[in-house]
Write a protein that holds these residues in place. Structure first.
Motif, PDB file in Angstrom:
ATOM      1  N   SER A   7       0.866  -1.146  -0.059  1.00  0.00           N
ATOM      2  CA  SER A   7      -0.009   0.031  -0.052  1.00  0.00           C
ATOM      3  C   SER A   7       0.834   1.247   0.083  1.00  0.00           C
ATOM      4  O   SER A   7       2.118   1.325   0.355  1.00  0.00           O
ATOM      5  N   GLY A   8       0.260   2.411  -0.396  1.00  0.00           N
ATOM      6  CA  GLY A   8       0.895   3.737  -0.092  1.00  0.00           C
ATOM      7  C   GLY A   8       1.349   4.344  -1.293  1.00  0.00           C
ATOM      8  O   GLY A   8       1.927   5.257  -1.264  1.00  0.00           O
ATOM      9  N   GLY A   9       1.285   3.580  -2.583  1.00  0.00           N
ATOM     10  CA  GLY A   9       1.482   4.471  -3.918  1.00  0.00           C
ATOM     11  C   GLY A   9       0.500   5.406  -4.498  1.00  0.00           C
ATOM     12  O   GLY A   9      -0.394   5.468  -3.660  1.00  0.00           O
ATOM     13  N   GLY A  10       0.929   6.072  -5.424  1.00  0.00           N
ATOM     14  CA  GLY A  10       0.171   7.160  -5.596  1.00  0.00           C
ATOM     15  C   GLY A  10       0.830   8.095  -6.642  1.00  0.00           C
ATOM     16  O   GLY A  10       1.946   7.791  -7.061  1.00  0.00           O
ATOM     17  N   LEU A  11       0.417   9.310  -6.824  1.00  0.00           N
ATOM     18  CA  LEU A  11       0.792  10.334  -7.754  1.00  0.00           C
ATOM     19  C   LEU A  11       1.492  11.497  -7.017  1.00  0.00           C
ATOM     20  O   LEU A  11       0.913  11.872  -5.755  1.00  0.00           O
ATOM     21  N   VAL A  12       2.799  11.948  -7.254  1.00  0.00           N
ATOM     22  CA  VAL A  12       3.446  12.747  -6.504  1.00  0.00           C
ATOM     23  C   VAL A  12       4.199  13.738  -7.403  1.00  0.00           C
ATOM     24  O   VAL A  12       4.661  13.167  -8.575  1.00  0.00           O
ATOM     25  N   GLN A  13       4.440  14.669  -7.169  1.00  0.00           N
ATOM     26  CA  GLN A  13       5.271  15.546  -7.874  1.00  0.00           C
ATOM     27  C   GLN A  13       6.609  15.521  -7.746  1.00  0.00           C
ATOM     28  O   GLN A  13       6.983  14.998  -6.723  1.00  0.00           O
ATOM     29  N   PRO A  14       7.500  15.658  -8.631  1.00  0.00           N
ATOM     30  CA  PRO A  14       9.046  15.638  -8.771  1.00  0.00           C
ATOM     31  C   PRO A  14       9.492  16.328  -7.495  1.00  0.00           C
ATOM     32  O   PRO A  14       9.099  17.384  -7.274  1.00  0.00           O
ATOM     33  N   GLY A  15      10.273  15.749  -6.867  1.00  0.00           N
ATOM     34  CA  GLY A  15      10.708  16.159  -5.314  1.00  0.00           C
ATOM     35  C   GLY A  15       9.998  15.823  -4.450  1.00  0.00           C
ATOM     36  O   GLY A  15      10.500  16.176  -3.185  1.00  0.00           O
ATOM     37  N   GLY A  16       8.863  15.152  -4.420  1.00  0.00           N
ATOM     38  CA  GLY A  16       7.885  14.778  -3.365  1.00  0.00           C
ATOM     39  C   GLY A  16       8.436  13.473  -2.771  1.00  0.00           C
ATOM     40  O   GLY A  16       9.524  12.932  -3.036  1.00  0.00           O
ATOM     41  N   SER A  17       7.470  13.094  -1.653  1.00  0.00           N
ATOM     42  CA  SER A  17       7.830  11.993  -0.971  1.00  0.00           C
ATOM     43  C   SER A  17       6.757  11.026  -0.948  1.00  0.00           C
ATOM     44  O   SER A  17       5.466  11.417  -0.949  1.00  0.00           O
ATOM     45  N   LEU A  18       7.074   9.882  -0.990  1.00  0.00           N
ATOM     46  CA  LEU A  18       5.820   8.618  -0.525  1.00  0.00           C
ATOM     47  C   LEU A  18       6.530   7.657   0.356  1.00  0.00           C
ATOM     48  O   LEU A  18       7.657   7.530   0.434  1.00  0.00           O
ATOM     49  N   ARG A  19       5.472   6.916   0.920  1.00  0.00           N
ATOM     50  CA  ARG A  19       5.992   5.828   1.954  1.00  0.00           C
ATOM     51  C   ARG A  19       5.146   4.658   1.536  1.00  0.00           C
ATOM     52  O   ARG A  19       4.021   4.647   1.413  1.00  0.00           O
ATOM     53  N   LEU A  20       5.773   3.541   1.173  1.00  0.00           N
ATOM     54  CA  LEU A  20       5.147   2.382   0.655  1.00  0.00           C
ATOM     55  C   LEU A  20       5.508   1.378   1.841  1.00  0.00           C
ATOM     56  O   LEU A  20       6.077   1.392   2.868  1.00  0.00           O
ATOM     57  N   SER A  21       4.192   0.631   2.063  1.00  0.00           N
ATOM     58  CA  SER A  21       4.266  -0.289   3.102  1.00  0.00           C
ATOM     59  C   SER A  21       3.883  -1.751   2.335  1.00  0.00           C
ATOM     60  O   SER A  21       3.218  -1.831   1.567  1.00  0.00           O
ATOM     61  N   CYS A  22       4.364  -2.742   3.333  1.00  0.00           N
ATOM     62  CA  CYS A  22       4.023  -4.022   2.952  1.00  0.00           C
ATOM     63  C   CYS A  22       3.774  -4.926   4.152  1.00  0.00           C
ATOM     64  O   CYS A  22       4.727  -5.263   4.982  1.00  0.00           O
ATOM     65  N   ALA A  23       2.670  -5.393   4.148  1.00  0.00           N
ATOM     66  CA  ALA A  23       2.054  -6.008   5.432  1.00  0.00           C
ATOM     67  C   ALA A  23       2.181  -7.692   4.967  1.00  0.00           C
ATOM     68  O   ALA A  23       1.430  -7.900   3.896  1.00  0.00           O
ATOM     69  N   ALA A  24       2.631  -8.414   5.869  1.00  0.00           N
ATOM     70  CA  ALA A  24       2.474 -10.053   5.523  1.00  0.00           C
ATOM     71  C   ALA A  24       1.920 -10.666   6.648  1.00  0.00           C
ATOM     72  O   ALA A  24       1.723 -10.381   7.676  1.00  0.00           O
TER      73      ALA A  24
END
Length: 121
Positions: A7-24
């Motif tokens: 989870s955590g993907g999406g659209l972001v502008q250049p220079g921005g940040s995102l946090r992806l997570s993976c639950a098992a």
């Protein structure tokens, strides 16, 4: 039954940040080696970052200094902090959880369904 969910993907502008997570679930998470891969359109899947069961990390040259991989064994969760994102980071990101035998053979190999990351203005 093993489940691996990003989870955590999406659209972001250049220079921005995102946090992806993976639950098992359904695995003894703490003994698994963990990794994030990405696959851009028309390209092969490639390794982004990995973290061992002991916490050692490694990164591809293209993300070194911008991405941080971490694991929370208490919560069975793998994360990828992505900063200073570039358009060339656009891809589907997959988490991978695997175990190898003493001879290096792959014993267990689990993949999530992928989450889209798009970096665009």
């Amino acid at each position: 039954q093993v489940q691996v969910v990003e989870s955590g993907g999406g659209l972001v502008q250049p220079g921005g940040s995102l946090r992806l997570s993976c639950a098992a679930s359904g695995i003894n998470f703490k003994i698994y080696e963990l990794a994030w891969y990405c696959q851009a359109p028309g390209k092969e899947r490639e390794l982004v970052a990995q973290i061992s069961s002991g916490g050692n990390t490694d990164y591809s040259d293209s993300v070194k200094g911008r991405f941080t991989i971490s694991r929370d064994d208490a919560k069975n969760t793998l994360r990828l902090e992505m900063k200073s994102l570039k358009p060339e980071d656009t891809a589907v990101y997959y988490c991978n959880m695997y175990r190898e035998g003493r001879d290096g053979r792959l014993l267990y190999d689990h993949w999530g369904q992928g989450t889209q990351v798009t970096v665009s203005s």
